[in-house]
Scaffold this motif. Sequence first.
Motif, PDB file in Angstrom:
ATOM      1  N   VAL A 144      47.544  23.257-101.245  1.00 17.38           N
ATOM      2  CA  VAL A 144      47.762  24.701-101.385  1.00 17.38           C
ATOM      3  C   VAL A 144      46.490  25.398-101.878  1.00 17.38           C
ATOM      4  O   VAL A 144      46.079  26.417-101.323  1.00 17.38           O
ATOM      5  CB  VAL A 144      48.956  24.986-102.323  1.00 17.38           C
ATOM      6  N   LEU A 145      45.858  24.845-102.899  1.00 13.28           N
ATOM      7  CA  LEU A 145      44.636  25.466-103.428  1.00 13.28           C
ATOM      8  C   LEU A 145      43.513  25.469-102.394  1.00 13.28           C
ATOM      9  O   LEU A 145      42.754  26.436-102.294  1.00 13.28           O
ATOM     10  CB  LEU A 145      44.181  24.754-104.707  1.00 13.28           C
ATOM     11  N   SER A 146      43.404  24.391-101.624  1.00 17.27           N
ATOM     12  CA  SER A 146      42.374  24.330-100.581  1.00 17.27           C
ATOM     13  C   SER A 146      42.602  25.402 -99.530  1.00 17.27           C
ATOM     14  O   SER A 146      41.660  26.063 -99.085  1.00 17.27           O
ATOM     15  CB  SER A 146      42.366  22.956 -99.911  1.00 17.27           C
ATOM     16  N   PHE A 147      43.852  25.585 -99.138  1.00 21.76           N
ATOM     17  CA  PHE A 147      44.138  26.572 -98.105  1.00 21.76           C
ATOM     18  C   PHE A 147      44.020  27.999 -98.624  1.00 21.76           C
ATOM     19  O   PHE A 147      43.694  28.898 -97.860  1.00 21.76           O
ATOM     20  CB  PHE A 147      45.497  26.319 -97.457  1.00 21.76           C
ATOM     21  N   PHE A 207      48.408  29.751 -91.666  1.00 25.56           N
ATOM     22  CA  PHE A 207      49.730  29.407 -92.168  1.00 25.56           C
ATOM     23  C   PHE A 207      50.230  28.100 -91.556  1.00 25.56           C
ATOM     24  O   PHE A 207      50.743  27.230 -92.258  1.00 25.56           O
ATOM     25  CB  PHE A 207      50.729  30.542 -91.890  1.00 25.56           C
ATOM     26  N   ILE A 208      50.071  27.944 -90.246  1.00 23.94           N
ATOM     27  CA  ILE A 208      50.504  26.710 -89.579  1.00 23.94           C
ATOM     28  C   ILE A 208      49.714  25.521 -90.130  1.00 23.94           C
ATOM     29  O   ILE A 208      50.273  24.443 -90.352  1.00 23.94           O
ATOM     30  CB  ILE A 208      50.358  26.828 -88.048  1.00 23.94           C
ATOM     31  N   SER A 209      48.429  25.701 -90.371  1.00 27.01           N
ATOM     32  CA  SER A 209      47.599  24.625 -90.928  1.00 27.01           C
ATOM     33  C   SER A 209      48.079  24.235 -92.328  1.00 27.01           C
ATOM     34  O   SER A 209      48.096  23.052 -92.676  1.00 27.01           O
ATOM     35  CB  SER A 209      46.134  25.057 -90.985  1.00 27.01           C
ATOM     36  N   LEU A 210      48.457  25.215 -93.136  1.00 26.89           N
ATOM     37  CA  LEU A 210      48.986  24.932 -94.470  1.00 26.89           C
ATOM     38  C   LEU A 210      50.275  24.126 -94.371  1.00 26.89           C
ATOM     39  O   LEU A 210      50.447  23.120 -95.070  1.00 26.89           O
ATOM     40  CB  LEU A 210      49.239  26.237 -95.236  1.00 26.89           C
ATOM     41  N   VAL A 211      51.172  24.533 -93.478  1.00 24.97           N
ATOM     42  CA  VAL A 211      52.432  23.808 -93.295  1.00 24.97           C
ATOM     43  C   VAL A 211      52.161  22.378 -92.821  1.00 24.97           C
ATOM     44  O   VAL A 211      52.755  21.417 -93.330  1.00 24.97           O
ATOM     45  CB  VAL A 211      53.359  24.564 -92.311  1.00 24.97           C
ATOM     46  N   ILE A 212      51.245  22.228 -91.866  1.00 25.65           N
ATOM     47  CA  ILE A 212      50.895  20.880 -91.382  1.00 25.65           C
ATOM     48  C   ILE A 212      50.309  20.047 -92.522  1.00 25.65           C
ATOM     49  O   ILE A 212      50.645  18.874 -92.683  1.00 25.65           O
ATOM     50  CB  ILE A 212      49.909  20.956 -90.192  1.00 25.65           C
ATOM     51  N   GLY A 213      49.433  20.644 -93.321  1.00 21.77           N
ATOM     52  CA  GLY A 213      48.828  19.925 -94.444  1.00 21.77           C
ATOM     53  C   GLY A 213      49.860  19.447 -95.448  1.00 21.77           C
ATOM     54  O   GLY A 213      49.827  18.293 -95.898  1.00 21.77           O
ATOM     55  N   LEU A 245      47.548  18.689 -85.477  1.00 20.08           N
ATOM     56  CA  LEU A 245      48.799  17.968 -85.210  1.00 20.08           C
ATOM     57  C   LEU A 245      48.521  16.519 -84.829  1.00 20.08           C
ATOM     58  O   LEU A 245      49.170  15.595 -85.335  1.00 20.08           O
ATOM     59  CB  LEU A 245      49.591  18.668 -84.106  1.00 20.08           C
ATOM     60  N   TRP A 246      47.550  16.303 -83.943  1.00 19.95           N
ATOM     61  CA  TRP A 246      47.211  14.943 -83.529  1.00 19.95           C
ATOM     62  C   TRP A 246      46.768  14.123 -84.731  1.00 19.95           C
ATOM     63  O   TRP A 246      47.229  12.997 -84.940  1.00 19.95           O
ATOM     64  CB  TRP A 246      46.117  14.967 -82.458  1.00 19.95           C
ATOM     65  N   MET A 247      45.876  14.700 -85.541  1.00 19.29           N
ATOM     66  CA  MET A 247      45.364  14.000 -86.712  1.00 19.29           C
ATOM     67  C   MET A 247      46.497  13.679 -87.679  1.00 19.29           C
ATOM     68  O   MET A 247      46.603  12.556 -88.182  1.00 19.29           O
ATOM     69  CB  MET A 247      44.315  14.860 -87.411  1.00 19.29           C
ATOM     70  N   SER A 248      47.376  14.624 -87.918  1.00 20.08           N
ATOM     71  CA  SER A 248      48.475  14.422 -88.862  1.00 20.08           C
ATOM     72  C   SER A 248      49.436  13.345 -88.381  1.00 20.08           C
ATOM     73  O   SER A 248      49.872  12.490 -89.165  1.00 20.08           O
ATOM     74  CB  SER A 248      49.230  15.739 -89.069  1.00 20.08           C
TER      75      SER A 248
END
Length: 144
Positions: free
Chosen positions: A32-35, A54-60, A128-131
């Motif tokens: 969260v802090l990083s995003f 936002f999508i990147s935060l949710v994926i993270g 997504l692929w990485m996750s």
Amino acid sequence: MRWFNGDKLKEDISSGQLTQPEMLNYWRLLAVLSFIGLLPVAYTIHWSDYLTWFISLVIGLWVVQASYSANGGCTGSGFSDKLVAASCVYVIRSLVLIFLPLAVLAGLVWGDDLTDLVLNGIVIISQLWMSLRIVSLFKGLRAA
């Protein structure tokens, strides 16, 4: 979880009192802090920049939780070590195998008409692929 007391955190780490659930909470907070630090704030920002953020935060947050669960949750071990190692490898692989080729291909196809929307889509596909690869690695380690 220690929020501000570095000395107490140092004691907890040295004495091995830091539990796997506490590590999960530290990872969530770090995500969260990083995003928050990556929030788009430029003179001209496309709406897709905020959506991608936002999508990147949710994926993270999802990859941290899914990896933790695949590692065995509170009964697992070495969650943080595995997450750091897997993230480093798969960020590099995602950049080289997914992001850069798709960005070059998109640049060749759209040329000057390449939009933020297309680039943001490529970023999300890469994440997504990485996750999925990271979570798959955790599941494979757990099964072995």
